[in-house]
Design an enzyme around this catalytic site. Structure first.
Site, PDB file in Angstrom:
ATOM      1  N   ASN A  10      -7.591  -2.223 -27.666  1.00  0.00           N
ATOM      2  CA  ASN A  10      -7.188  -3.281 -27.241  1.00  0.00           C
ATOM      3  C   ASN A  10      -7.799  -4.720 -27.476  1.00  0.00           C
ATOM      4  O   ASN A  10      -7.179  -5.489 -27.651  1.00  0.00           O
ATOM      5  CB  ASN A  10      -7.118  -3.120 -25.381  1.00  0.00           C
ATOM      6  CG  ASN A  10      -6.304  -1.680 -25.399  1.00  0.00           C
ATOM      7  OD1 ASN A  10      -5.804  -1.141 -26.023  1.00  0.00           O
ATOM      8  ND2 ASN A  10      -6.757  -1.022 -24.022  1.00  0.00           N
ATOM      9  N   ASP A  11      -9.180  -4.619 -27.115  1.00  0.00           N
ATOM     10  CA  ASP A  11      -9.898  -6.004 -27.614  1.00  0.00           C
ATOM     11  C   ASP A  11     -10.085  -5.930 -29.037  1.00  0.00           C
ATOM     12  O   ASP A  11     -10.043  -7.015 -29.384  1.00  0.00           O
ATOM     13  CB  ASP A  11     -11.321  -5.695 -26.615  1.00  0.00           C
ATOM     14  CG  ASP A  11     -11.196  -6.022 -25.078  1.00  0.00           C
ATOM     15  OD1 ASP A  11     -10.726  -7.106 -25.000  1.00  0.00           O
ATOM     16  OD2 ASP A  11     -11.728  -5.554 -24.257  1.00  0.00           O
ATOM     17  N   ARG A  68     -12.884   3.728 -16.590  1.00  0.00           N
ATOM     18  CA  ARG A  68     -12.953   2.238 -16.429  1.00  0.00           C
ATOM     19  C   ARG A  68     -13.718   2.289 -15.145  1.00  0.00           C
ATOM     20  O   ARG A  68     -12.694   2.053 -14.065  1.00  0.00           O
ATOM     21  CB  ARG A  68     -11.652   1.790 -16.656  1.00  0.00           C
ATOM     22  CG  ARG A  68     -10.990   1.587 -17.982  1.00  0.00           C
ATOM     23  CD  ARG A  68      -9.907   0.978 -17.956  1.00  0.00           C
ATOM     24  NE  ARG A  68      -9.513   0.421 -19.429  1.00  0.00           N
ATOM     25  CZ  ARG A  68      -8.457   0.986 -20.003  1.00  0.00           C
ATOM     26  NH1 ARG A  68      -7.756   2.252 -19.540  1.00  0.00           N
ATOM     27  NH2 ARG A  68      -7.943   0.495 -21.301  1.00  0.00           N
ATOM     28  N   HIS A 125       0.827  -1.426   0.024  1.00  0.00           N
ATOM     29  CA  HIS A 125       0.009   0.031   0.147  1.00  0.00           C
ATOM     30  C   HIS A 125       0.840   1.219  -0.151  1.00  0.00           C
ATOM     31  O   HIS A 125       0.596   2.337  -0.591  1.00  0.00           O
ATOM     32  CB  HIS A 125      -1.031   0.058   1.192  1.00  0.00           C
ATOM     33  CG  HIS A 125      -2.296  -0.822   1.065  1.00  0.00           C
ATOM     34  ND1 HIS A 125      -2.575  -1.489   2.121  1.00  0.00           N
ATOM     35  CD2 HIS A 125      -2.828  -1.332  -0.020  1.00  0.00           C
ATOM     36  CE1 HIS A 125      -3.816  -2.186   1.804  1.00  0.00           C
ATOM     37  NE2 HIS A 125      -3.663  -1.988   0.436  1.00  0.00           N
ATOM     38  N   CYS A 127      -9.989   4.988 -27.889  1.00  0.00           N
ATOM     39  CA  CYS A 127      -9.719   5.127 -26.400  1.00  0.00           C
ATOM     40  C   CYS A 127      -8.975   3.896 -26.174  1.00  0.00           C
ATOM     41  O   CYS A 127      -8.406   3.698 -24.904  1.00  0.00           O
ATOM     42  CB  CYS A 127     -10.999   5.022 -25.547  1.00  0.00           C
ATOM     43  SG  CYS A 127     -11.943   3.656 -25.434  1.00  0.00           S
ATOM     44  N   GLU A 143     -15.472  -2.878 -29.869  1.00  0.00           N
ATOM     45  CA  GLU A 143     -14.316  -3.868 -29.942  1.00  0.00           C
ATOM     46  C   GLU A 143     -14.450  -5.404 -30.085  1.00  0.00           C
ATOM     47  O   GLU A 143     -13.577  -6.072 -29.956  1.00  0.00           O
ATOM     48  CB  GLU A 143     -13.925  -3.643 -28.382  1.00  0.00           C
ATOM     49  CG  GLU A 143     -15.037  -3.744 -27.234  1.00  0.00           C
ATOM     50  CD  GLU A 143     -14.663  -3.336 -25.723  1.00  0.00           C
ATOM     51  OE1 GLU A 143     -13.522  -3.024 -25.424  1.00  0.00           O
ATOM     52  OE2 GLU A 143     -15.484  -3.160 -25.028  1.00  0.00           O
ATOM     53  N   ARG A 186     -18.065   4.532 -18.649  1.00  0.00           N
ATOM     54  CA  ARG A 186     -18.281   3.199 -19.124  1.00  0.00           C
ATOM     55  C   ARG A 186     -18.965   2.329 -18.020  1.00  0.00           C
ATOM     56  O   ARG A 186     -18.169   2.201 -16.846  1.00  0.00           O
ATOM     57  CB  ARG A 186     -16.984   2.552 -19.696  1.00  0.00           C
ATOM     58  CG  ARG A 186     -17.169   1.233 -20.155  1.00  0.00           C
ATOM     59  CD  ARG A 186     -15.896   0.434 -20.743  1.00  0.00           C
ATOM     60  NE  ARG A 186     -15.136   0.194 -19.781  1.00  0.00           N
ATOM     61  CZ  ARG A 186     -13.696  -0.270 -20.179  1.00  0.00           C
ATOM     62  NH1 ARG A 186     -13.480  -0.528 -21.570  1.00  0.00           N
ATOM     63  NH2 ARG A 186     -12.987  -0.719 -19.242  1.00  0.00           N
ATOM     64  N   ARG A 206      -4.938 -11.181 -25.565  1.00  0.00           N
ATOM     65  CA  ARG A 206      -4.083 -10.063 -25.180  1.00  0.00           C
ATOM     66  C   ARG A 206      -3.282 -10.293 -24.004  1.00  0.00           C
ATOM     67  O   ARG A 206      -2.375  -9.681 -23.639  1.00  0.00           O
ATOM     68  CB  ARG A 206      -4.786  -8.738 -25.218  1.00  0.00           C
ATOM     69  CG  ARG A 206      -5.874  -8.738 -23.840  1.00  0.00           C
ATOM     70  CD  ARG A 206      -6.884  -7.545 -24.073  1.00  0.00           C
ATOM     71  NE  ARG A 206      -6.611  -6.509 -23.059  1.00  0.00           N
ATOM     72  CZ  ARG A 206      -7.589  -5.503 -22.724  1.00  0.00           C
ATOM     73  NH1 ARG A 206      -8.707  -5.451 -23.301  1.00  0.00           N
ATOM     74  NH2 ARG A 206      -7.302  -4.454 -22.084  1.00  0.00           N
TER      75      ARG A 206
HETATM   76  C1  PEP Z   1     -10.010  -1.574 -25.285  1.00  0.00           C
HETATM   77  O1  PEP Z   1     -10.472  -2.624 -25.354  1.00  0.00           O
HETATM   78  O2  PEP Z   1      -9.571  -1.190 -25.956  1.00  0.00           O
HETATM   79  C2  PEP Z   1     -10.417  -0.687 -24.052  1.00  0.00           C
HETATM   80  C3  PEP Z   1     -10.173   0.610 -24.016  1.00  0.00           C
HETATM   81  O3  PEP Z   1     -10.895  -1.356 -22.865  1.00  0.00           O
HETATM   82  P1  PEP Z   1     -10.093  -2.392 -21.773  1.00  0.00           P
HETATM   83  O4  PEP Z   1      -8.767  -1.902 -22.307  1.00  0.00           O
HETATM   84  O5  PEP Z   1     -10.556  -1.520 -20.451  1.00  0.00           O
HETATM   85  O6  PEP Z   1     -10.626  -3.528 -22.216  1.00  0.00           O
HETATM   86 MG    MG Z   2     -12.228  -3.527 -23.962  1.00  0.00          MG
END
Ligand code: PEP
Ligand code: MG
Length: 587
Positions: free
Chosen positions: A455-456, A297, A189, A503, A432, A333, A466
């Site tokens: 990312n997804d 998030r 912490h 994003c 995504e 989100r 990933r």
């Molecule tokens: C993504 O999937 O690009 C995204 C921004 O969401 P997360 O990384 O929280 O899955």
């Molecule tokens: Mg995502």
């Protein structure tokens, strides 16, 4: 050079202040059995005072670094209410006629020894918490003075065996150049808090020091590598001074861009928003000039606790974020758990393919109670700022309509309760999942905006998990398949006249800029640390030239061709000084 664990980044140079060990050794005092009631009264009074003090620290700390870090003190308050800890103390007083402070000390020692035996970082952390709370209680029972840190002298490097969250909360970051602890690691912490406060910290030096550090010793520490040096020679001192100066200069130069508008050399304006998961991150992002929050998030609000956050708890955080962001928008989100994100108190099923399984909107639609609580909190917060609502991982029209139906249900309930909210709140979805790209035209008819979660999207388009290190080399954001998906999404949004932004982590990669300029994406949302870097690149880019490069990339047959093009473009771009040719931001 002595090697510890680099737990909070940055270089520090200065004199040591060694915190005396906050350990108490007490005589084994017993009380007369007829005075037991008095002893209990002393114990309860001590608990009350300790709780008041913790509440106060929690509030102070919350103002500095946000609710996420200050929630550590909730764990401390919970210990003072813990029936097992308390009955151990009461039992010692009742059965062994020991003085309250002796009973508290014995209970602390008992639990700390028990947790320390376990080979589990989390439980070891709990031992630190118990010691911290127990020592606070002891301090009140004994009427002992607080250990005071020097605050009217030169700034110092704090050296401690271990630093409890309470002790860290008392520190004035202006005086603490850095911290060195014998115990602890990256996830303790105190390390988390030091990172939040921007204080470099090296931990884990137990048994590594040839001689104990003394107050007044000259120290240098490197929170990135975990190295420290006691009484460094002239050469080392010079080297560290140079590194520190360079770090500060680089940061200062980039920070000058915080209030500068992100405009290319030929006048194309971008909006650079931030991705956050806590209020603390928002504070950093706003300092770096983020224009709103493109992705909040929210799942992190649900983590590190023992039950779902209530409507009010969530509302307070969303409202605070909306108010702090002010005129810019905040995209909240809804819960995105499953995949790699879990909650201790919510059992997810064991799955063969968690990223293809019970995740995000699928859970929300299945657990309508939880979903409604969150939407209610978000809608309530929309009364206090420019809040937008976003659903993650949408893959079909049915799913989107079901989510919107819940939203309408909540709106009706709020109307009935007479609770104010923004009736025109904008609703968007993350793009995504490849199926969402393929039906983007249909989805666009139902929402106000798209946010591309690369990312997804990359993992689903390329069928590359990933989280799997073995195939990490196949995770290519610049794969032509991914770029075509992004282009399809943007074109569908543009045809429908709705907003579209990016994003995912690709937005944080400054090399991608030509692609966004060519595709017509003008809003990017990224990690706070990436904001100034991407802005710097924008200021040094000629959009017309970048678009030509992007055209080549969008025709490329492989990701490596695209990467080569983008890398070469970054190298070719002329670097202007901080501030470039841009005007100050006015809106
Ligand atoms: C993504 O999937 O690009 C995204 C921004 O969401 P997360 O990384 O929280 O899955
Ligand atoms: Mg995502």
């Amino acid at each position: 050079m002595i090697q510890g664990i680099g737990a909070a980044a940055g270089v520090a140079i200065g004199k040591a202040f060694v915190l005396p060990n906050w350990e108490w050794s007490l005589p084994d005092t017993q009380v007369n059995p007829v005075d037991l009631a008095k002893e209990f009264e002393r114990l309860y009074e001590g608990i009350r005072t300790s709780k008041d003090e913790i509440e106060f620290i929690k509030k102070e700390f919350r103002d500095v670094v946000g609710p996420e870090e200050s929630s550590i003190f909730d764990a401390h308050l919970a210990i003072l209410d813990d029936p097992v800890f308390m009955s151990e103390i009461r039992g010692i007083i009742e059965r062994q006629y020991k003085a309250a402070e002796v009973a508290v000390k014995e209970a602390i020692d008992h639990f700390v020894a028990m947790f320390d035996l376990l080979d589990d970082e989390y439980m070891k952390e709990r031992a630190v918490d118990i010691k911290d709370v127990g020592n606070r209680l002891l301090k009140h029972l004994l009427g002992a003075p607080e250990v005071t840190l020097p605050s009217d002298t030169q700034p110092y490097i704090l050296v401690a065996k271990e630093l409890s969250p309470s002790q860290l909360a008392h520190l004035n970051p202006a005086y603490v150049l850095g911290i060195v602890t014998m115990m602890g690691g990256k996830t303790s912490h105190s390390s988390i808090m030091a990172r939040a406060l921007g204080i470099p910290l090296v931990a884990g030096l137990e048994n590594k020091l040839p001689v104990p550090i003394q107050t007044g010793d000259m120290l240098v520490l490197d929170g990135d590598t975990g190295a420290i040096m006691i009484h460094p020679d002239e050469v080392t001192l010079k080297e560290f001074n140079t590194r520190r100066a360079m770090q500060l200069k680089k940061r200062e130069q980039l920070e000058l861009l915080a209030t500068v508008e992100a405009v290319t050399k030929d006048g194309v304006t971008l909006r650079l928003a931030c991705n956050i998961s806590s209020v603390k991150e928002l504070n950093v992002a706003l300092k770096y000039g983020a224009e709103g929050v493109g992705l909040f998030r929210t799942e992190f609000l649900y983590m590190d606790r023992s039950s779902f956050p209530t409507e009010d708890e969530q509302f307070e955080v969303y409202k605070l974020v909306a108010e702090q962001v002010g005129k810019d928008s905040v995209v909240i989100r809804t819960l995105d758990i499953g995949g790699d994100k879990h909650l201790d108190y919510f059992q997810l099923p064991e799955e063969q393919n968690p990223f293809l399984g019970y995740r995000a909107i699928r859970i929300s639609l299945d657990r309508k109670d939880m979903f409604k609580t969150q939407i209610t909190a978000i809608l309530r917060a929309s009364h206090y700022g420019r809040v937008k609502l976003m659903f993650p991982m949408i893959s079909s029209i049915e799913e989107l309509l079901a989510a919107k139906a819940v939203l309408n249900e909540v709106k009706n309930e709020l109307d009935a309760r007479g609770v104010p909210y923004d009736p025109d709140i904008q609703v968007g979805i993350m793009i995504e999942v490849p199926a969402a790209v393929m039906i983007a035209d249909l989805l666009a008819e139902e929402v106000d905006f798209f946010s591309i979660g690369t990312n997804d999207l990359v993992q689903y388009v390329l069928a590359v998990d990933r989280m799997n290190e073995q195939i990490a080399h196949m995770y290519h954001p610049y794969h032509p398949g991914v770029l075509r998906m992004i282009r399809m999404t943007v074109e569908a949004a543009q045809r429908a006249g709705i907003d579209v932004s990016v994003c995912g982590e690709m937005a944080s990669d400054e090399r991608s800029l030509p692609l966004w300029l060519e595709l017509g994406i003008s809003v990017l949302s990224m990690s706070p640390q990436a904001l100034l870097k991407v802005k710097h690149r924008t200021l040094n880019t000629l959009a017309a030239e970048a678009r030509e490069i992007a055209k080549v990339c969008l025709r490329s047959r492989t990701s490596s061709e695209t990467e080569e093009q983008l890398n070469a473009f970054v190298k070719r771009s002329v670097t202007l000084g901080a501030g470039g040719n841009a005007k100050g931001r006015t809106s």
